[in-house]
Write an enzyme that holds these catalytic residues in place. Structure first.
Site, short mmCIF file in Angstrom:
data_model
loop_
_atom_site.label_atom_id
_atom_site.label_comp_id
_atom_site.label_asym_id
_atom_site.label_seq_id
_atom_site.Cartn_x
_atom_site.Cartn_y
_atom_site.Cartn_z
N LEU A 115 -90.32 40.37 -78.19
CA LEU A 115 -90.45 39.55 -76.98
C LEU A 115 -90.05 38.10 -77.24
CD1 LEU A 115 -93.95 40.76 -75.72
CD2 LEU A 115 -91.71 41.31 -74.69
N ASN B 254 -74.44 42.06 -73.33
CA ASN B 254 -74.78 41.06 -74.34
C ASN B 254 -74.99 41.74 -75.70
OD1 ASN B 254 -75.74 38.62 -75.47
ND2 ASN B 254 -77.86 39.08 -74.92
N SER C 230 -83.17 42.01 -77.14
CA SER C 230 -82.60 43.37 -77.08
C SER C 230 -83.64 44.37 -76.58
CB SER C 230 -82.02 43.78 -78.44
OG SER C 230 -82.86 43.45 -79.52
N1 LIG Z 1 -85.22 36.28 -67.89
C1 LIG Z 1 -85.23 36.08 -69.21
N2 LIG Z 1 -85.71 37.03 -70.04
C2 LIG Z 1 -85.73 36.82 -71.35
N3 LIG Z 1 -85.26 35.71 -71.97
C3 LIG Z 1 -84.78 34.73 -71.18
C4 LIG Z 1 -84.73 34.88 -69.78
N4 LIG Z 1 -84.19 33.75 -69.26
C5 LIG Z 1 -83.90 32.94 -70.28
N5 LIG Z 1 -84.24 33.52 -71.44
C6 LIG Z 1 -83.92 32.93 -72.77
O1 LIG Z 1 -82.92 33.76 -73.32
C7 LIG Z 1 -83.29 34.13 -74.62
C8 LIG Z 1 -83.06 35.62 -74.84
O2 LIG Z 1 -81.69 35.89 -74.96
P1 LIG Z 1 -81.26 37.28 -75.57
O3 LIG Z 1 -79.78 37.26 -75.58
O4 LIG Z 1 -81.96 37.51 -76.84
O5 LIG Z 1 -81.78 38.32 -74.47
S1 LIG Z 1 -81.42 39.84 -74.31
O6 LIG Z 1 -81.42 40.45 -75.65
O7 LIG Z 1 -80.11 39.95 -73.69
O8 LIG Z 1 -82.47 40.40 -73.45
C9 LIG Z 1 -84.75 33.87 -74.78
O9 LIG Z 1 -84.88 33.39 -76.11
P2 LIG Z 1 -86.13 33.79 -77.06
O10 LIG Z 1 -87.31 33.12 -76.46
O11 LIG Z 1 -85.75 33.20 -78.38
O12 LIG Z 1 -86.25 35.28 -77.11
C10 LIG Z 1 -85.06 32.84 -73.73
O13 LIG Z 1 -85.00 31.56 -74.30
N1 LIG Z 2 -95.05 34.24 -88.24
C1 LIG Z 2 -95.43 33.28 -87.40
N2 LIG Z 2 -96.70 32.86 -87.39
C2 LIG Z 2 -97.09 31.89 -86.55
N3 LIG Z 2 -96.26 31.28 -85.67
C3 LIG Z 2 -94.99 31.68 -85.63
C4 LIG Z 2 -94.50 32.68 -86.49
N4 LIG Z 2 -93.20 32.87 -86.22
C5 LIG Z 2 -92.88 32.00 -85.25
N5 LIG Z 2 -93.96 31.28 -84.88
C6 LIG Z 2 -94.00 30.29 -83.81
O1 LIG Z 2 -93.86 30.99 -82.59
C7 LIG Z 2 -93.08 30.28 -81.68
C8 LIG Z 2 -91.93 31.15 -81.20
O2 LIG Z 2 -91.07 31.40 -82.28
P1 LIG Z 2 -89.55 31.66 -82.08
O3 LIG Z 2 -88.99 31.89 -83.41
O4 LIG Z 2 -88.97 30.59 -81.24
O5 LIG Z 2 -89.60 33.02 -81.24
P2 LIG Z 2 -88.46 33.79 -80.47
O6 LIG Z 2 -87.16 33.44 -81.10
O7 LIG Z 2 -88.80 35.23 -80.62
O8 LIG Z 2 -88.55 33.32 -79.05
C9 LIG Z 2 -92.63 29.02 -82.40
O9 LIG Z 2 -93.44 27.96 -81.99
C10 LIG Z 2 -92.84 29.32 -83.85
O10 LIG Z 2 -93.15 28.19 -84.60
#
Ligand SMILES: Nc1ncnc2c1ncn2[C@@H]1O[C@H](COP(=O)(O)OS(=O)(=O)O)[C@@H](OP(=O)(O)O)[C@H]1O
Ligand SMILES: Nc1ncnc2c1ncn2[C@@H]1O[C@H](COP(=O)(O)OP(=O)(O)O)[C@@H](O)[C@H]1O
Length: 384
Positions: free
Chosen positions: A213, A262, A286
């Site tokens: 997530l 994507n 994903s």
């Molecule tokens: N609707 C919605 N759902 C999920 N995520 C969203 C959405 N809108 C924007 N974002 C931002 O896009 C990042 C995810 O991109 P991805 O390419 O990994 O998504 S996917 O695999 O195609 O579902 C995701 O990054 P992460 O938080 O690092 O997962 C978000 O920053």
């Molecule tokens: N193993 C972990 N333990 C505690 N906090 C974490 C850990 N991994 C990531 N974080 C924290 O969780 C938040 C989200 O991490 P991030 O790497 O941006 O997640 P994602 O890419 O899945 O959105 C950040 O604030 C990061 O510092």
């Protein structure tokens, strides 16, 4: 398995490499050059040295130079004194011509030695570096030359590295194919194979696919792992969802179709990185199992290492480093994974990371776990 090498030649051509081919760096300027000289010129220059008869050439017994002889059916390469005065056995090959008689695939009858291959590599390099000058010389310039300093880079390759398949850029024995909307395309082979790059890098190219997530820690783990691998002298590269959506995938949104596209694109890019011999770390939500599985199928068995960050939605939402969950809850972002869009958990992934007694391992600990898995599977050490 003996090698193949592809030359662009005309059936009627006969190629010679003579005394003036400074294959072994004979020139005093220190520049090594290779010259192709047309048979006509040879005959003209060295009257009576060669006699041309029915696509064959007769060479006097005392001829002490490299000779490449090509006829409709055969290629025989006689390298000699240029290789440190050492005489190599003749290299024979069956010559299979294409219907137009312009390309020839040479299938060696004998396993070529390293020196044979070096000579053939010089030819292919010269060919690719002077694209207008085909190896055939009849009717074209009398001679072409090319610096072969790059050869030094190839010296580290063993015979086995290069004998499996070699071909010239732009000349291809493979059939025309239709793939998707692309019609009449041909797969282009290169002489330097994945295994050669892997030996060079002392690692096995693969994909570490991190899924979970938003807020589960994918990007953090990807960067931590990347760094930890670098510290161990291994080469990796991170493909991150947010980043790729800034460029390659900027025309895609978050609909189911767009997410699928994507991940499809990323899977293909990751496959290329793995083929380059790198450890490709892909960090994407994903959310659809079939899309992840499709990426897995692109790679040889074992080369796709799926890491599921099984972090509960409540914890991700609590972290909410970008404030996206808040916006999603407020209805300002639609189709947000985990809120109003699905996430399908992996069923058989290689590594699952989840909190134990409510405690999640640190990014460094998780990276160490991935590294020990890779080590166990032999991805981090390859002997030269
Ligand atoms: N609707 C919605 N759902 C999920 N995520 C969203 C959405 N809108 C924007 N974002 C931002 O896009 C990042 C995810 O991109 P991805 O390419 O990994 O998504 S996917 O695999 O195609 O579902 C995701 O990054 P992460 O938080 O690092 O997962 C978000 O920053
Ligand atoms: N193993 C972990 N333990 C505690 N906090 C974490 C850990 N991994 C990531 N974080 C924290 O969780 C938040 C989200 O991490 P991030 O790497 O941006 O997640 P994602 O890419 O899945 O959105 C950040 O604030 C990061 O510092």
């Amino acid at each position: 398995m003996f090698g193949q090498i592809v030359f662009s030649v005309s059936v009627k051509d006969i190629l010679l490499i003579g005394r003036d081919c400074n294959l072994a760096g004979q020139s005093d300027s220190g520049k090594r050059t290779l010259k192709y000289i047309s048979p006509e010129e040879r005959v003209f220059n060295r009257k009576s040295t060669f006699r041309r008869c029915r696509r064959q050439i007769c060479v006097p017994e005392n001829w002490n130079n490299n000779l490449l002889f090509l006829s409709k059916r055969n290629l025989i390469l006689y390298p000699c004194s240029a290789h440190g005065g050492m005489r190599l056995p003749p290299l024979e090959a069956d010559c299979l011509l294409d219907p137009f008689g312009t390309k020839a695939v040479l299938v060696h009858k004998l396993k070529p030695t390293k020196s044979h291959w070096e000579l053939l590599q010089l030819l292919t390099m010269s060919e690719s570096r002077s694209s207008r000058c085909r190896i055939r010389s009849v009717g074209m310039e009398n001679s072409v030359s090319a610096s072969v300093e790059q050869q030094a880079d190839l010296d580290c390759l063993s015979t086995a590295d290069v004998t499996s398949h070699a071909s010239l850029p732009g000349i291809n024995p493979n059939p025309l194919r239709d793939v998707g909307k692309s019609t009449n395309i041909v797969w282009q082979e290169c002489m330097v194979k994945k295994e050669v790059r892997e030996k060079h890098l002392r690692q096995k190219g693969c994909v570490v696919w991190i899924t979970g997530l938003s807020g589960s820690g994918k990007s953090t783990l990807a960067c931590t792992l990347d760094h930890a691998l670098l510290r161990r002298g291994r080469l990796s590269y991170v493909l991150d969802g947010d980043n790729l959506r800034h460029g390659l995938n900027k025309n895609l949104g978050f609909s189911a179709e767009d997410r699928t596209e994507n991940i499809r694109r990323v899977g293909e890019v990751a496959k290329l990185f793995a083929d380059a011999g790198l450890i490709c770390i892909a960090s994407f939500i994903s959310p659809y199992r079939k899309d992840r599985d499709a990426c897995r199928k692109l790679l040889p068995k074992g080369d796709f290492i799926e890491v599921y960050l099984k972090v509960p939605l409540e914890l991700c939402e609590l972290r909410d480093p970008k404030g996206l969950y808040k916006l999603a809850r407020a209805g300002k972002i639609k189709c947000f994974t985990g809120i109003d869009d699905p996430y399908e958990e992996p069923k058989n992934c290689e590594i699952v990371i989840e909190p134990i007694d409510g405690l999640l391992a640190s990014p460094e600990e998780i990276a160490a776990r991935v590294i020990s898995f890779m080590e166990e599977k032999g991805y981090l050490q390859i002997s030269k």
